[in-house]
Scaffold this active site. Structure first.
Site, PDB file in Angstrom:
ATOM      1  N   ASN A   9     145.079  83.083  45.720  1.00 48.45           N
ATOM      2  CA  ASN A   9     145.769  82.641  44.501  1.00 48.45           C
ATOM      3  C   ASN A   9     146.616  81.428  44.863  1.00 48.45           C
ATOM      4  OD1 ASN A   9     147.298  82.323  42.210  1.00 48.45           O
ATOM      5  ND2 ASN A   9     148.470  84.224  42.460  1.00 48.45           N
ATOM      6  N   TRP A  10     146.134  80.260  44.459  1.00 50.80           N
ATOM      7  CA  TRP A  10     146.845  79.026  44.832  1.00 50.80           C
ATOM      8  C   TRP A  10     148.108  78.821  43.996  1.00 50.80           C
ATOM      9  CZ3 TRP A  10     142.589  74.662  45.447  1.00 50.80           C
ATOM     10  CH2 TRP A  10     141.668  75.067  46.421  1.00 50.80           C
ATOM     11  N   LYS A  11     148.249  79.572  42.930  1.00 53.77           N
ATOM     12  CA  LYS A  11     149.382  79.426  41.998  1.00 53.77           C
ATOM     13  C   LYS A  11     149.471  77.978  41.505  1.00 53.77           C
ATOM     14  CE  LYS A  11     151.636  83.171  44.393  1.00 53.77           C
ATOM     15  NZ  LYS A  11     152.830  83.947  44.567  1.00 53.77           N
ATOM     16  N   GLU A 164     150.201  94.802  43.929  1.00 54.47           N
ATOM     17  CA  GLU A 164     151.112  93.822  44.499  1.00 54.47           C
ATOM     18  C   GLU A 164     152.559  94.246  44.241  1.00 54.47           C
ATOM     19  OE1 GLU A 164     148.996  89.824  44.999  1.00 54.47           O
ATOM     20  OE2 GLU A 164     149.938  89.800  43.046  1.00 54.47           O
ATOM     21  N   GLY A 170     155.557  86.764  48.250  1.00 58.78           N
ATOM     22  CA  GLY A 170     156.226  85.530  48.644  1.00 58.78           C
ATOM     23  C   GLY A 170     157.520  85.740  49.410  1.00 58.78           C
ATOM     24  N   GLY A 231     148.508  84.882  48.473  1.00 61.04           N
ATOM     25  CA  GLY A 231     149.172  83.738  47.853  1.00 61.04           C
ATOM     26  C   GLY A 231     149.368  82.636  48.875  1.00 61.04           C
ATOM     27  N   GLY A 232     150.556  82.579  49.457  1.00 60.57           N
ATOM     28  CA  GLY A 232     150.947  81.500  50.368  1.00 60.57           C
ATOM     29  C   GLY A 232     149.914  81.152  51.431  1.00 60.57           C
TER      30      GLY A 232
END
Ligand code: PEP
Length: 254
Positions: A9-11, A164, A170, A231-232
């Protein structure tokens, strides 16, 4: 046998040039790891050019959100119909959508239905806050989010669930493998109540929250956990490839 699944998930990160460079830096390596279903979720505006880049490869794309209407006067929104053909998956109910855009379980449910009706597959995110976790309410919260998110939906094996815990997203503070495995077992039990045990056994359920190459093994070793929503670490080619590589290795051993 559930195929292992890793989604990045690149957001709201990367412009088009950065997104293309990121995919180019990992595509060759990801292509060698075919026993894992690998999904990249870039911003909407990069979906088409990234689709052009990954077309013909084993990599799938996902969107990070969608609106539940097919078309109309909804300025700024994107409908499932607009992205059908550009991606296979859509992340829905991410905690950032719930927190910053006030998405309720009812809205998430409408989105899940719209996505399925268009032939796309939802990655339905659920997770408890730190406060709920500390109050011993994790089970109650997740059961409600899964039941309400999938309300009035008949068995759909394309659905992927991502557990999640909000306190782990994050923050660098991941759950332990055992904690996540146990909680995901509970989510599978809730799906079994809705769709029957045999169907629930075919649904992929991921862990998400500060997953890196250093801790992914701990999650993937758990039989209940089928992969990760990252994510990150999905924004760094080498880190993301390492997560997929370790997932393939561990699942092949088990
Ligand atoms: C996410 O946003 O879905 C996520 C899990 O983020 P991170 O890996 O950065 O915690």
């Amino acid at each position: 046998m559930r195929k292992p699944f890793i989604a990045g998930n690149w957001k709201m990160n990367t412009n088009l040039a950065e997104g293309l460079a990121l995919v180019k830096a990992m595509l060759g390596d990801l292509e060698k790891l075919k026993s894992v279903e690998t999904v990249l979720c870039p911003p909407f505006v990069s979906l088409q050019p990234i689709m052009d880049l990954v077309r013909g490869s084993s990599i799938y794309l996902g969107a990070q959100n969608v609106y539940f209407k097919e078309s109309g006067a909804y300025t700024g929104e994107v409908s499932p119909r607009m992205i059908a053909g550009l991606c296979k998956y859509v992340i829905l109910g991410h905690s950032e959508r719930r927190q910053y855009f006030l998405e309720t379980d009812a809205v998430v449910n409408a989105k899940v239905k719209a996505v399925l009706a268009t032939g796309l597959a939802p990655i339905l995110c659920v997770g408890e806050t730190l406060e709920q976790n500390e109050a011993g309410k994790t089970g109650e919260v997740l059961t409600r989010q899964v039941r309400d998110g999938l309300k009035d939906i008949a068995v759909e094996k394309s659905v992927v669930i991502a557990y999640e815990p909000i306190w782990a997203i994050g923050t660098g503070r991941a759950a332990t493998g055992a904690q996540a495995g146990q909680t995901i077992g509970l989510i599978r039990h809730t799906i079994a109540e809705l769709w029957g045990g045999e169907n629930a056994d075919e649904i992929r359920i991921l862990y998400g929250g500060s997953v890196t190459g250093s801790n992914v093994t701990e999650f993937i070793k758990e039989t209940q956990i089928d992969g990760a929503l990252v994510g990150g670490a999905s924004l760094k080619a080498a880190d993301f490839v390492e997560i997929v590589r370790l997932t393939e290795k561990i699942k092949q051993q088990s």
